[in-house]
Design a protein around this motif. Sequence first.
Motif, PDB file in Angstrom:
ATOM      1  N   PHE A   1       0.780  -1.200  -0.108  1.00 58.76           N
ATOM      2  CA  PHE A   1       0.074  -0.115   0.024  1.00 58.76           C
ATOM      3  C   PHE A   1       1.010   1.407  -0.041  1.00 58.76           C
ATOM      4  CE2 PHE A   1      -4.407  -1.688   0.743  1.00 58.76           C
ATOM      5  CZ  PHE A   1      -4.036  -2.725   1.214  1.00 58.76           C
ATOM      6  N   GLY A   2       0.429   2.350  -0.972  1.00 64.69           N
ATOM      7  CA  GLY A   2       1.120   3.397  -0.439  1.00 64.69           C
ATOM      8  C   GLY A   2       0.231   4.329   0.388  1.00 64.69           C
ATOM      9  N   ARG A   3       0.804   5.308   0.794  1.00 63.02           N
ATOM     10  CA  ARG A   3       0.325   6.158   1.935  1.00 63.02           C
ATOM     11  C   ARG A   3      -0.826   7.115   1.416  1.00 63.02           C
ATOM     12  NH1 ARG A   3       5.417   8.142   5.706  1.00 63.02           N
ATOM     13  NH2 ARG A   3       6.167   6.075   6.149  1.00 63.02           N
ATOM     14  N   GLY A   4      -1.021   7.187   0.062  1.00 62.02           N
ATOM     15  CA  GLY A   4      -2.071   7.854  -0.373  1.00 62.02           C
ATOM     16  C   GLY A   4      -2.008   9.439  -0.670  1.00 62.02           C
ATOM     17  N   THR A   5      -2.509   9.894  -1.555  1.00 57.60           N
ATOM     18  CA  THR A   5      -2.718  11.329  -1.983  1.00 57.60           C
ATOM     19  C   THR A   5      -4.056  11.897  -1.233  1.00 57.60           C
ATOM     20  OG1 THR A   5      -1.128  11.222  -3.951  1.00 57.60           O
ATOM     21  CG2 THR A   5      -2.961  13.132  -3.582  1.00 57.60           C
TER      22      THR A   5
END
Lengths: 114, 114
Positions: free
Chosen positions: A104-108
């Motif tokens: 998972f990325g940390r999100g935008t």
Amino acid sequence: KNQVEQSPQSLIILEGKNCTLQCNYTVSPFSNLRWYKQDTGRGPVSLTIMTFSENTKSNGRYTATLDADTKQSSLHITASQLSDSASYICVVSDRGSTLGRLYFGRGTQLTVWP
Amino acid sequence: EADIYQTPRYLVIGTGKKITLECSQTMGHDKMYWYQQDPGMELHLIHYSYGVNSTEKGDLSSESTVSRIRTEHFPLTLESARPSHTSQYLCASSKDSTEGQPQHFGDGTRLSIL
């Protein structure tokens, strides 16, 4: 080390404008890449899933692109609406196990102003 | 909308209490997952299950335990809650094969340990 990096960390745009979110990954071997939308206080909701052979996939005003050679993906949002305000998470799956491990990325964090 | 439900949505409780977070899905999915998410950070897998009587620990070490006695039910238990357990807990499920299949998430339980 398998990683997913997203940029920008946060973004503010005016309603009706377009925007593009970026995702770079180092996950290998690659299986698929997913974009999720997470509204505040809610669980993530799947927008698109792309496998190695897919370059582009659309879901309404959302268009995701994938360049498996450079290990980059983007999510383009057209004609933004206030309801697009949310966190957009890039998730990459590998083929290294039966589970299909997800990174998972940390999100935008996108904010759309009227 | 995905049919996966988590209760309670919010829980504020004192240190040392035993806590059970409930997760149920009505889609007949074999695979279920628990994630932990802190603000601005990526989701971390803490437990997963391939099916009934199958449970495995995820990537992030957790003092919680899970059980899978029925396909539709995947509760998470903390025997003695501590302030370090304060976080958001997200439950998810997917079809038997994760290849190209999205995970469906519940709306999470926001847990605060005083």
